[in-house]
Design an enzyme around this catalytic site. Structure first.
Site, PDB file in Angstrom:
ATOM      1  CG  HIS A 276      -0.724   7.235  -1.082  1.00  0.00           C
ATOM      2  ND1 HIS A 276      -1.954   7.353  -1.708  1.00  0.00           N
ATOM      3  CD2 HIS A 276      -1.149   6.330  -0.013  1.00  0.00           C
ATOM      4  CE1 HIS A 276      -2.941   6.797  -0.998  1.00  0.00           C
ATOM      5  NE2 HIS A 276      -2.447   6.383  -0.002  1.00  0.00           N
TER       6      HIS A 276
ATOM      7  CG  LEU B  67      -8.286  10.719   7.497  1.00  0.00           C
ATOM      8  CD1 LEU B  67      -8.950  11.649   6.132  1.00  0.00           C
ATOM      9  CD2 LEU B  67      -9.211  10.410   8.770  1.00  0.00           C
TER      10      LEU B  67
ATOM     11  CG  HIS C 175      -9.916   4.375   3.261  1.00  0.00           C
ATOM     12  ND1 HIS C 175      -8.817   5.431   3.153  1.00  0.00           N
ATOM     13  CD2 HIS C 175     -10.816   4.850   4.115  1.00  0.00           C
ATOM     14  CE1 HIS C 175      -8.767   5.952   4.222  1.00  0.00           C
ATOM     15  NE2 HIS C 175     -10.049   5.691   4.873  1.00  0.00           N
TER      16      HIS C 175
ATOM     17  CG  ASP D 190      -1.805   4.757   3.922  1.00  0.00           C
ATOM     18  OD1 ASP D 190      -1.840   5.170   2.555  1.00  0.00           O
ATOM     19  OD2 ASP D 190      -2.519   5.063   4.676  1.00  0.00           O
TER      20      ASP D 190
ATOM     21  CG  HIS E  21      -5.100   2.236   5.532  1.00  0.00           C
ATOM     22  ND1 HIS E  21      -6.333   2.002   5.637  1.00  0.00           N
ATOM     23  CD2 HIS E  21      -4.698   2.873   4.342  1.00  0.00           C
ATOM     24  CE1 HIS E  21      -7.173   2.795   4.929  1.00  0.00           C
ATOM     25  NE2 HIS E  21      -6.154   3.180   4.016  1.00  0.00           N
TER      26      HIS E  21
ATOM     27  CE  LYS F 215      -7.640   1.817  -1.009  1.00  0.00           C
ATOM     28  NZ  LYS F 215      -6.878   2.935  -0.741  1.00  0.00           N
TER      29      LYS F 215
ATOM     30  CG  ASN G 134      -5.029   8.670  -3.692  1.00  0.00           C
ATOM     31  OD1 ASN G 134      -4.111   7.802  -4.079  1.00  0.00           O
ATOM     32  ND2 ASN G 134      -5.097   9.134  -2.463  1.00  0.00           N
TER      33      ASN G 134
ATOM     34  CG  HIS H 229      -1.921   1.055   1.122  1.00  0.00           C
ATOM     35  ND1 HIS H 229      -3.234   0.806   1.139  1.00  0.00           N
ATOM     36  CD2 HIS H 229      -1.860   2.277   1.285  1.00  0.00           C
ATOM     37  CE1 HIS H 229      -4.022   1.927   1.073  1.00  0.00           C
ATOM     38  NE2 HIS H 229      -3.238   3.044   1.053  1.00  0.00           N
TER      39      HIS H 229
END
Length: 351
Positions: free
Chosen positions: A19, A224, A140, A252, A178, A103, A45, A17
């Site tokens: 970004h 988050l 999520h 994450d 997460h 996702k 995202n 996971h």
């Protein structure tokens, strides 16, 4: 009492996971991940979100172009699920090896999630198709009902959304991303089907919600799902160090510019990439569970995704390392790493 070894060699781990953002930020943060991990599940995202095969191909190419010379790091791309998602497009991407997974962001749950799903009924056909072809759904797991307290949104999600979803789609592979609560850890551990997994971040193993307000508000610890009470942190540590199959590493790591974090309405995300493996190793060492570290970091994730473990290895040594104070991108933006400037007890050995 276990004697702590001075070094530990394990199969090269994967980050399930991650970004990476785009442009200058991508180029600044990617080398940290590529130095540690063989593969990573890349979150979709972006603005606009990655919803088509061609978008995913372009993003994967940009990631590969930004890699340090000689790196063998492999990005595993995901499709951002929207209310209007095209099941044929998603299935084609999976068949062509472009999309590893899909996702699911509940609409407005986190960063760049405005395009997320408003009602699972809107994507029932897509989920049925994914179920048939064995494509994992990455979730999520928070409800976005404003009447639900932010610290309860994950636990409520299990009852209202996740449990019914698993019942409706008994063959669907799902990763509860997460996780941050004892309820989530218990729910995943109780599942015996082998189709439910969970990622656990480094920062949720280290901080609880009180850390966010220690001596003042600490925006770089805001993420988050938000960190919860101490009992939840301890439950996550028990799950991670158990070495059991459903739990695997997902940082994450989510870089945001300092100006975006330290603002009147700061962004959610903790940037752990620079020392992710060192933080995880320190947690496992503190709990006398280094013998379970390889399972959590390098074996459980590939097994869940139906992939072979990485061939290479990494070595961590018990020696001090200082977390970088700041990471600067070419465009002048700065990112503050998790535990910036602090000293950790384990470091990744470089050849």
């Amino acid at each position: 009492m276990h004697d702590t070894p001075n070094s530990l060699t394990i199969r090269r781990p994967d980050d399930w996971h991650l970004h990476l953002r785009e442009g200058a930020m991508l180029k600044a943060v990617l080398p940290y991940t590529a130095a540690q991990f063989g593969r990573a599940i890349i979150m979709p995202n972006l603005k606009p979100p990655v919803t088509t095969v061609e978008q995913a191909k372009r993003y994967a190419a940009a990631i590969r172009d930004a890699l340090p010379e000689g790196s063998t790091f492999q990005p595993l791309m995901t499709c951002y699920l929207t209310d209007g998602a095209d099941a044929d497009e998603i299935a084609r991407g999976h068949e062509e090896g472009v999309f590893t997974a899909v996702k699911l962001y509940p609409a407005h749950a986190t960063t760049n999630s405005a395009h997320g799903v408003t009602d699972l009924g809107n994507v029932a056909g897509v989920l049925e198709r994914m179920e048939r072809i064995g494509m994992p759904l990455l979730i999520h797991g928070e409800v976005t009902d404003p009447e639900v307290d932010i610290f309860d949104r994950e636990a409520v999600f299990i009852e209202r959304v996740l449990s019914p979803l698993l019942a409706r789609h008994p063959g669907l592979k799902v990763v509860f991303e997460h996780i941050t609560t004892e309820e989530a850890a218990d729910f995943v551990a109780a599942d015996t089907s082998g189709r439910l997994g969970a990622t656990i971040t480094a920062h949720h193993l280290v901080i609880n919600r009180s850390h966010i307000f220690a001596g003042g508000i600490r925006p770089h610890l805001y993420c988050l799902p938000i960190a919860k009470r101490e009992r939840h942190r301890l439950a996550l540590r028990r799950a991670a160090i158990s070495g059991t199959g459903p739990f695997f590493l997902g940082t994450d790591s989510a870089p945001h510019a300092v100006t975006a974090k330290e603002s009147a309405c700061g962004c959610a995300g903790v940037f752990t990439a620079p020392t992710a493996m060192e933080v995880y190793a320190q947690v496992f060492a503190e709990d006398g569970a280094l013998d379970q570290f390889e399972a959590f970091a390098s074996l459980n994730g590939p097994r869940f995704y139906g992939l072979a473990p990485n061939e290479g290895t990494i070595t961590l040594e018990r020696a001090p390392v200082t977390v970088p104070e700041i990471v600067l991108a070419e465009d002048g933006e700065a990112v503050l790493p998790f535990q910036s400037g602090e000293t950790l007890n384990w470091r990744l050995k470089t050849s």
